[in-house]
Every structure is written in C-alpha cells, then in structure tokens.
Design an enzyme around this catalytic site. Structure first.
Site, mmCIF file in Angstrom:
data_model
loop_
_atom_site.group_PDB
_atom_site.id
_atom_site.type_symbol
_atom_site.label_atom_id
_atom_site.label_comp_id
_atom_site.label_asym_id
_atom_site.label_seq_id
_atom_site.Cartn_x
_atom_site.Cartn_y
_atom_site.Cartn_z
ATOM 1 N N ASP A 116 -5.120 37.070 -11.658
ATOM 2 C CA ASP A 116 -4.079 36.046 -11.653
ATOM 3 C C ASP A 116 -2.921 36.446 -12.562
ATOM 4 O OD1 ASP A 116 -6.055 34.827 -10.218
ATOM 5 O OD2 ASP A 116 -6.236 33.068 -11.508
ATOM 6 N N LEU A 155 -7.793 38.340 -15.134
ATOM 7 C CA LEU A 155 -7.050 39.583 -14.966
ATOM 8 C C LEU A 155 -6.168 39.575 -13.726
ATOM 9 C CD1 LEU A 155 -6.409 42.454 -15.821
ATOM 10 C CD2 LEU A 155 -8.564 43.203 -14.767
ATOM 11 N N CYS A 195 -20.237 32.927 8.456
ATOM 12 C CA CYS A 195 -19.474 32.013 7.608
ATOM 13 C C CYS A 195 -18.764 32.807 6.510
ATOM 14 C CB CYS A 195 -20.429 30.989 7.004
ATOM 15 S SG CYS A 195 -19.641 29.822 5.882
#
Length: 416
Positions: free
Chosen positions: A134, A132, A359
């Site tokens: 992209d 969706l 991280c």
C-alpha cells in the site's frame, strides 16, 4: 480535554449521510481511534478568533458573533453548509482532497473568502500503517502532488521506509508529527469500509488507483523505479521468491507447489533465493515455511538491502503481498500467485496467476467477513481456500516459461 475551543459541528456530503446516525457516529469514532490525530487549528485568517486549516479535513473555528458561513466544493458547487453560525468548530467528515470554498459574513457583510489552494504551502501526509505494498503505491502520489502543486511536502511514515524516502524521495521531508505550519494533511491508508478517507472503497478499485481516491486531482502517476545502490553481489543467475504474506489466505496453499517450482527453477540453472523475513511463520493454525531446495536469505533486512537483492534477479515469484510490489518498483518481472484478490486489483502483469474455475477474488467482493482468520465462504468444508489450493504448479511453471521466452533469458530446455 478537547483540543477545540468550541463544540464540534460535523459537515458532510450526501455520500456520508446515507449511514444511520448510530452507524455514522461509530464510523467517526473508529476513524478517530485509527489515526489518533490531535492537533489544534492554527491557520490565521486576519480575523480575531476565526481560524482555518485543512488538516483532518476542513476545520473552521467560528467565534461568537452574528456569522453566516457558506461552504462548497469549488469544482462542482456542491453545498456542504449555508447557515448562520456562532461559537462552533466546523469539521468536515470527508478527509480526502476537496476543493473547498469558504465564504464568511459578519452582520451581513462579507469579511472572509478562501478557496483551497496548496500551491506554495506545506502539506503533510500521514501514513497510518506500515503495509509495504500500500505504502509503495501511495508514496508515488505524494511525489506527484509535490510536483503538480509546487509545494513543500512532508511524510509521517514508519521508520522501515525511511531508507527508501531518503534514497528515492529526497524532496519529501520526514516528520515525526504534523508540522506546526501544515496547511493540509491527508491520511494515506487503505480505506476499507471508511467512506471518509477516500472517495471510493479501497477494495473496489485497483491498488494503483488508491492514491487518486484520496488526492482526487492526482491521476495515476508512473511508477517510481528503485535503482540498486550497490553492485551485484551474486555472480550466478538467480531468482527471488517470497512465500509468505500478511495472512495465510493470501499465501499459495497448494501442497508441494512451491517445492515443484523450486525444483524446476534449479533444473534451469537458477539459484533460488527465499527473501521472506522469516524462514517459517505460523498463524491461525497454518504454517508457511521456506520451500525445500531454496536458499535461505530470510531475516530482517532493510528495504534498501532487499532492493539490491531484487534488482539483479532475473525475476521474482510471489503473492499479492508487499514483496511483489517491491519487485515491481525495482522494475523486474513478477510472477504473482493470487486467488484471494481479483485479477484487476494489483498492477498490470502478464504473469499473474489464478484459477478462475473455482471460487476466487473474495478479498475484493466480500464485506464484513474475516479474511484474515478463515475462508469466508467455505470454512470447514473441502472447498476451503480452493482459490489458492487449486492453483497448480504447472500454471506457475507455464508462466515462468512464458516470462523466460518473452524476456529472451535463454533458459528454456537447458541450463543457463
């Protein structure tokens, strides 16, 4: 059986030549398997047996004879090929937009010249996946390509998007396959470790720039705003949320985080609509489910229905996922919670939340690591998925407060 009359000779720029031959061949095969593109060369040149098109990159059929071919990029004069040729099919490794310039000699005499020019031509765009987010950002480039080059464009795209295409892109034809008269075809997909699809790796640039990496002459267009097609259906003030994504690492994994946020929104007087497709999703040993206290608006709604739900919401809270991009397209504020992606990866957003003290951003930094199944750096340790788990409910609530203040929604310290 090959679709080509003559053996294939690949041509490529130096960027693709850096791969060892065995890796190079594997990547070509992977790309061929990915797109499943099977179409003969049909572009006539006026010379018997000499055919050309720009589908699947530059494709040039050279018949038997004493031919000489020079192929360059007209913009930079970079030379891809300059040699004698006979009975061969030339195919470029690069599938993105290049301003190809082709000159052909026969028995030492110039007989054919062509420079890539899509103006007035039919150009096809093949969307290889149904993702969706992209596809929403890539479709904007298709429309801009049509406008800039004054050409006819068609799309081969998952039927999930057909409603959006008909409603918001009426000048783009829907086609089930490559049209017979296609001058050029481009593969609209996320190029991860596929150096032939786009000029840049899709993980190293913002998703909004992905279309530019494929259609290089098209700069980032303004977003397409999807206006609602129906009147408001819910009278009360409400917020939409989406707690699921394509894989669990993209979800917000702070235990109880969503429940706290939903409770806070309800204390402000909001109805909280959960618009994920499923009420509960279990993948790879993780279960993501609708938060306590939210209203169940899950189900297989079509995208136009979701647009109408989002359009009247005060804002959307979600992840680095397709629903956030849909809310962005509807032009409502988005509170985005994402630890796995880099802050620059999604659209510009003052309400994007991560925790830079742990991280984070591995989606855009790691190579050849499985980000779907597990935490790539700290699997089976206490630090696994800390990028997501260490985003607090307080961070999200602070972003909500800031959004409400910025938008003057009059929801601070009391009911709406």
């Amino acid at each position: 059986m090959s679709i080509y009359k003559y053996p294939i000779k690949y041509i490529c720029g130096s960027g693709a030549q850096v791969f060892p031959p065995d890796v190079f061949e594997r990547k070509i095969k992977y790309f061929d398997d990915l797109i499943k593109f099977k179409a003969p060369i049909t572009g006539e040149t006026g010379i018997d047996g000499l055919l050309i098109d720009f589908n699947y990159g530059l494709r040039l059929q050279m018949p038997e004879g004493n031919w000489h071919v020079r192929i360059t990029d007209a913009a930079s004069d970079y030379e891809f090929l300059n040699e004698d040729i006979s009975a061969v099919t030339l195919i470029s490794i690069e599938k993105y937009l290049i301003e190809w310039e082709i000159a052909v000699w026969l028995d030492g005499e110039p007989v054919f010249y062509h420079q890539f020019d899509p103006r007035g031509q039919n150009v096809h765009f093949y969307f290889t996946k149904a993702t969706l987010g992209d596809n929403l950002t890539l479709l904007i480039y298709v429309e801009e390509f049509r406008r800039q080059f004054d050409c006819q464009v068609s799309c081969q795209i998952n039927e999930v998007f057909h409603g959006i295409m008909k409603q918001y892109y009426p000048d783009v034809r829907l086609e089930p396959s490559l049209p017979a008269d296609s001058y050029a075809c481009y593969f609209m997909t996320m190029p991860i470790n596929l150096p032939f699809v786009a000029i840049e790796d899709g993980l190293l640039i913002p998703l909004r720039r992905l279309g530019h990496a494929i259609l290089r002459r098209i700069e980032t267009p303004p977003k397409k705003i999807f206006t609602p097609t129906k009147p408001r259906a819910i009278e009360q003030k409400y917020v939409c949320i989406g707690v699921q994504a394509s894989s669990p690492p993209k979800c917000w994994l702070n235990p109880g985080g969503w429940d706290h946020v939903v409770d806070y929104l309800k204390s402000l007087g909001y109805r909280v609509l959960c618009i994920d497709r499923d009420r509960k999703c279990s993948k790879f040993g993780m279960t993501i489910k609708m938060p306590r206290g939210s209203e169940d608006f899950s189900g297989s709604y079509n995208l136009i229905d979701r647009i109408n739900q989002l359009a009247y919401a005060d804002f959307f809270i979600g992840l680095s996922s397709g629903l956030s991009w849909l809310a962005w397209s509807v032009d409502i504020p988005v509170v985005m919670i994402s630890g796995i992606t880099a802050r620059w990866y999604e659209f510009d957003n003052p309400y994007r939340i991560n925790n830079p003290l742990v991280c984070h951003g591995c989606f855009n930094e790691c190579r050849n690591l499985n980000l779907v199944l597990s935490c790539p750096l700290f699997k089976d340790t206490e630090r696994a998925f800390e990028c997501s788990k260490k985003i607090s409910a307080r961070q999200v609530i602070n972003a909500i407060d800031q959004l409400i203040a910025d938008r003057k929604l009059e929801a601070h310290n009391g009911r709406l």
